[in-house]
Scaffold this motif. Structure first.
Motif, PDB file in Angstrom:
ATOM      1  N   LYS A   1       0.827  -1.202   0.000  1.00 37.67           N
ATOM      2  CA  LYS A   1       0.000   0.000   0.000  1.00 37.67           C
ATOM      3  C   LYS A   1       0.868   1.261   0.000  1.00 37.67           C
ATOM      4  CE  LYS A   1      -3.910  -2.093   0.175  1.00 37.67           C
ATOM      5  NZ  LYS A   1      -4.700  -2.163  -1.019  1.00 37.67           N
ATOM      6  N   LYS A   2       0.305   2.305  -0.570  1.00 43.03           N
ATOM      7  CA  LYS A   2       0.941   3.627  -0.564  1.00 43.03           C
ATOM      8  C   LYS A   2       1.281   3.998   0.880  1.00 43.03           C
ATOM      9  CE  LYS A   2      -0.312   8.412  -1.378  1.00 43.03           C
ATOM     10  NZ  LYS A   2      -1.330   9.317  -1.903  1.00 43.03           N
ATOM     11  N   GLY A   3       2.486   4.566   1.078  1.00 47.68           N
ATOM     12  CA  GLY A   3       2.850   5.002   2.422  1.00 47.68           C
ATOM     13  C   GLY A   3       4.331   4.878   2.710  1.00 47.68           C
ATOM     14  N   THR A   4       4.668   5.022   3.968  1.00 48.93           N
ATOM     15  CA  THR A   4       6.049   5.026   4.447  1.00 48.93           C
ATOM     16  C   THR A   4       6.400   3.687   5.075  1.00 48.93           C
ATOM     17  OG1 THR A   4       5.910   7.399   4.854  1.00 48.93           O
ATOM     18  CG2 THR A   4       7.663   6.199   6.002  1.00 48.93           C
ATOM     19  N   TYR A   5       7.519   3.126   4.619  1.00 50.19           N
ATOM     20  CA  TYR A   5       8.005   1.837   5.111  1.00 50.19           C
ATOM     21  C   TYR A   5       9.387   2.027   5.710  1.00 50.19           C
ATOM     22  CZ  TYR A   5       4.232  -0.312   2.445  1.00 50.19           C
ATOM     23  OH  TYR A   5       2.994  -0.674   1.958  1.00 50.19           O
ATOM     24  N   ARG A   6       9.581   1.533   6.924  1.00 50.64           N
ATOM     25  CA  ARG A   6      10.884   1.563   7.585  1.00 50.64           C
ATOM     26  C   ARG A   6      11.568   0.221   7.362  1.00 50.64           C
ATOM     27  NH1 ARG A   6       8.619   3.289  13.152  1.00 50.64           N
ATOM     28  NH2 ARG A   6       6.795   2.341  12.206  1.00 50.64           N
ATOM     29  N   ILE A   7      12.837   0.252   6.968  1.00 47.79           N
ATOM     30  CA  ILE A   7      13.572  -0.958   6.581  1.00 47.79           C
ATOM     31  C   ILE A   7      14.811  -1.125   7.460  1.00 47.79           C
ATOM     32  CG2 ILE A   7      14.833  -2.102   4.711  1.00 47.79           C
ATOM     33  CD1 ILE A   7      13.134  -0.431   2.732  1.00 47.79           C
ATOM     34  N   TRP A   8      14.942  -2.333   8.035  1.00 54.47           N
ATOM     35  CA  TRP A   8      16.130  -2.705   8.797  1.00 54.47           C
ATOM     36  C   TRP A   8      16.813  -3.868   8.090  1.00 54.47           C
ATOM     37  CZ3 TRP A   8      11.686  -1.093  11.128  1.00 54.47           C
ATOM     38  CH2 TRP A   8      11.786  -0.148  12.148  1.00 54.47           C
ATOM     39  N   VAL A   9      18.134  -3.775   7.899  1.00 57.21           N
ATOM     40  CA  VAL A   9      18.930  -4.891   7.386  1.00 57.21           C
ATOM     41  C   VAL A   9      19.787  -5.361   8.557  1.00 57.21           C
ATOM     42  CG1 VAL A   9      20.669  -5.639   5.720  1.00 57.21           C
ATOM     43  CG2 VAL A   9      18.959  -3.924   5.054  1.00 57.21           C
ATOM     44  N   GLY A  10      19.628  -6.635   8.915  1.00 55.43           N
ATOM     45  CA  GLY A  10      20.309  -7.165  10.088  1.00 55.43           C
ATOM     46  C   GLY A  10      21.242  -8.308   9.773  1.00 55.43           C
ATOM     47  N   THR A  11      21.902  -8.788  10.819  1.00 56.89           N
ATOM     48  CA  THR A  11      22.763  -9.968  10.748  1.00 56.89           C
ATOM     49  C   THR A  11      22.401 -10.878  11.924  1.00 56.89           C
ATOM     50  OG1 THR A  11      24.462  -8.863  12.065  1.00 56.89           O
ATOM     51  CG2 THR A  11      24.698  -8.758   9.666  1.00 56.89           C
ATOM     52  N   PHE A  12      22.854 -12.133  11.870  1.00 52.20           N
ATOM     53  CA  PHE A  12      22.524 -13.071  12.939  1.00 52.20           C
ATOM     54  C   PHE A  12      23.275 -12.795  14.229  1.00 52.20           C
ATOM     55  CE2 PHE A  12      20.533 -15.418   9.591  1.00 52.20           C
ATOM     56  CZ  PHE A  12      19.429 -15.933  10.244  1.00 52.20           C
ATOM     57  N   ALA A  13      24.452 -12.204  14.143  1.00 55.99           N
ATOM     58  CA  ALA A  13      25.231 -11.873  15.335  1.00 55.99           C
ATOM     59  C   ALA A  13      25.181 -10.359  15.554  1.00 55.99           C
ATOM     60  CB  ALA A  13      26.668 -12.342  15.167  1.00 55.99           C
ATOM     61  N   PRO A  14      25.051  -9.913  16.804  1.00 58.55           N
ATOM     62  CA  PRO A  14      25.023  -8.471  17.058  1.00 58.55           C
ATOM     63  C   PRO A  14      26.354  -7.806  16.751  1.00 58.55           C
ATOM     64  CG  PRO A  14      24.979  -9.703  19.123  1.00 58.55           C
ATOM     65  CD  PRO A  14      24.897 -10.699  18.016  1.00 58.55           C
ATOM     66  N   GLY A  15      26.280  -6.564  16.265  1.00 55.20           N
ATOM     67  CA  GLY A  15      27.466  -5.745  16.059  1.00 55.20           C
ATOM     68  C   GLY A  15      28.294  -6.042  14.826  1.00 55.20           C
ATOM     69  N   VAL A  16      27.828  -6.917  13.953  1.00 53.75           N
ATOM     70  CA  VAL A  16      28.603  -7.279  12.764  1.00 53.75           C
ATOM     71  C   VAL A  16      28.376  -6.244  11.664  1.00 53.75           C
ATOM     72  CG1 VAL A  16      28.931  -9.011  10.958  1.00 53.75           C
ATOM     73  CG2 VAL A  16      28.490  -9.725  13.314  1.00 53.75           C
TER      74      VAL A  16
END
Length: 162
Positions: free
Chosen positions: A137-152
């Motif tokens: 739908k039309k609108g604003t989407y927030r996107i996070w790209v992560g990894t399996f281990a923190p801080g990588v």
């Protein structure tokens, strides 16, 4: 000597209720790590390509454990979204791909309504995350790209395809 106790009138009570609601509810920031981009149907491929790098120790499962299709939301990222994607019109189908040279990435996309979350992990035999879905739908989407281990920290390119 008389002591006066301050009275809480209707306005003071409302203000206190608003302050309590704001401080009791976690708020995910509207700023991003790498910027905002907007898309219209038929967009040029270059407009649907952005870059960034992973990092952070915020568990994406804190946003939600499962998305609207019951896919698990996993990985670690910064609490701030990496990108904000603004869809100027409804899209029937979009595919969002992460390319980090096959490093094991995850993906979480939230919006425009608070209860619409999409999560992605491996793409076929590749470790890079992707989401391939309909009814955007039309609108604003927030996107996070992560990894399996923190801080990588891993460089990536995020590509949106129609």
């Amino acid at each position: 000597m008389k002591y006066y106790r301050p009275r809480l009138d209707y306005r003071s009570g409302c203000l206190l209720a608003v302050i309590a609601a704001i401080t009791a509810t976690p708020v995910i920031a509207q700023t991003t790590n790498f910027g905002t981009f907007s898309l219209l149907p038929g967009f040029d491929q270059a407009k649907g390509k952005v870059a960034g790098y992973t990092g952070g120790s915020y568990p994406l499962s804190a946003i939600t454990n499962r998305d609207r299709a019951q896919n698990p939301c996993i990985g670690f990222a910064d609490p701030k979204p990496d990108h904000i994607m603004i869809l100027e019109k409804d899209f029937y189908h979009l595919k969002i791909l992460v390319n980090s040279s096959n490093y094991d990435t995850t993906l979480l996309i939230k919006g425009p309504a608070e209860n619409i979350v999409r999560c992605g992990d491996d793409t076929g035999k590749k470790k890079d995350a992707s989401i391939d879905d309909q009814n955007w739908k039309k609108g604003t989407y927030r996107i996070w790209v992560g990894t399996f281990a923190p801080g990588v920290e891993r460089n990536y390119t995020l590509t949106v395809q129609q």
